[in-house]
Enzyme design. Structure first.
Site, PDB file in Angstrom:
ATOM      1  N   LYS A 136      -6.197  10.967  -2.264  1.00 10.44           N
ATOM      2  CA  LYS A 136      -6.166   9.530  -2.504  1.00 10.44           C
ATOM      3  C   LYS A 136      -7.128   8.900  -1.510  1.00 10.44           C
ATOM      4  O   LYS A 136      -7.259   9.354  -0.369  1.00 10.44           O
ATOM      5  CB  LYS A 136      -4.746   9.003  -2.281  1.00 10.44           C
ATOM      6  CG  LYS A 136      -4.605   7.475  -2.331  1.00 10.44           C
ATOM      7  CD  LYS A 136      -4.855   6.964  -3.738  1.00 10.44           C
ATOM      8  CE  LYS A 136      -4.521   5.478  -3.849  1.00 10.44           C
ATOM      9  NZ  LYS A 136      -3.054   5.258  -3.865  1.00 10.44           N
ATOM     10  N   HIS A 165       0.635  -2.587  -1.151  1.00  8.61           N
ATOM     11  CA  HIS A 165       1.795  -1.766  -1.497  1.00  8.61           C
ATOM     12  C   HIS A 165       3.060  -2.619  -1.651  1.00  8.61           C
ATOM     13  O   HIS A 165       3.010  -3.725  -2.197  1.00  8.61           O
ATOM     14  CB  HIS A 165       1.991  -0.645  -0.477  1.00  8.61           C
ATOM     15  CG  HIS A 165       0.776   0.217  -0.278  1.00  8.61           C
ATOM     16  ND1 HIS A 165      -0.066   0.580  -1.309  1.00  8.61           N
ATOM     17  CD2 HIS A 165       0.254   0.788   0.842  1.00  8.61           C
ATOM     18  CE1 HIS A 165      -1.041   1.341  -0.842  1.00  8.61           C
ATOM     19  NE2 HIS A 165      -0.873   1.477   0.454  1.00  8.61           N
TER      20      HIS A 165
END
Length: 271
Positions: A55, A148
């Protein structure tokens, strides 16, 4: 074949990768050595060329494009999913030039967006993404960029929105916002890169069809334990672009980064 896989602890990553990590789908003989870390730590590891698959913040892609290619599957990319610039007390965007702003890392897409949209912000202070809200609440910083789970709970803890950086990006460009990519090392040959891409797509499709299966694995690493927040996080960041970037997704990536920043032909950036 064993491959070193680096992903974040965020629900969208653990949700997408759970099936391939736990043998719920055909991995075509691939086995994954998993390492989980914060996004800026992942960026740093990829900058060193360490993992086989990782990622990565899209903002870091130009710096590693000579060593990695972007997979068609696995991206966090879409509309209405951008980082949020928040403060404890009301701050107007034209007052940001004097503000101390917490960011989730120098190489993050959140920081790149802040620079593109509010270039007057000079005093940027890097924090672990999960510590930014507290830094703003305690007055260490005047404002902070939330990513997030933080974007779902900031109002509950008394913070207020200064700007939605994703909305501003879409207003300026008309394009969806690329946040995070999954990249694969160029040291792996092209057939293996395509195999990894297929396996990840299969894993994401399984996860979307069987969302309850990954719940325990996702909850194990989530920063925010509320099931509602976790579900909202996954629904926002795992979408059709995560299954396959497609032409519009690739256009959004090159729109954010500029093809000239890669130093190689655009068609060689993607698997």
């Amino acid at each position: 074949m064993n491959l070193k896989l680096n992903i974040s602890t965020c629900p969208n990553d653990t949700f997408m990768f759970e099936a391939m990590l736990h043998g719920r789908i055909d991995t075509e003989g691939l086995v994954f050595d998993l390492h989980l870390a914060d996004i800026e730590q992942l960026n740093g590891a990829a900058l060193s060329g360490e993992p086989d698959i990782s990622k990565l913040s899209y903002a870091a892609v130009p710096q590693i494009s000579d060593r990695y290619k972007i997979l068609n599957s696995g991206s966090a990319l879409g509309r209405g999913n951008g980082p949020l610039l928040v403060s404890r007390y009301k701050i107007y965007p034209d007052e940001l030039h004097d503000a101390r702003v917490a960011i989730p890392g120098e190489h993050t897409t959140a920081n790149l967006l802040l620079n593109k949209i509010y270039p007057s912000v000079k005093d940027r202070r890097a924090y672990l993404f999960s510590d930014i809200a507290e830094a703003v609440m305690t007055g260490e910083c005047d404002a902070g960029v939330l990513i997030h789970e933080g974007r779902f709970v900031y109002r509950k803890i008394g913070l207020q929105l200064v700007a939605d950086l994703g909305v501003e990006w879409e207003r300026l460009t008309g394009l969806p916002l690329p946040l995070g990519a999954i990249v694969v090392s160029r040291r792996l040959d092209a057939p293996l890169q395509r195999k990894i891409d297929r396996v990840l797509r299969r894993s994401i499709e399984y996860a979307r069809a069987n969302p309850a299966v990954s719940a325990g694995f996702v909850r194990q690493y989530a920063q925010e334990l509320s099931e509602e927040v976790t579900r909202s996080h996954i629904e926002l960041f795992v979408n059709d672009y995560s299954v396959d970037l497609g032409a519009e997704g690739r256009k959004a990536v090159t729109g954010l980064l500029g093809t000239e920043t890669f130093g190689i032909k655009e068609e060689e950036v993607f698997v």
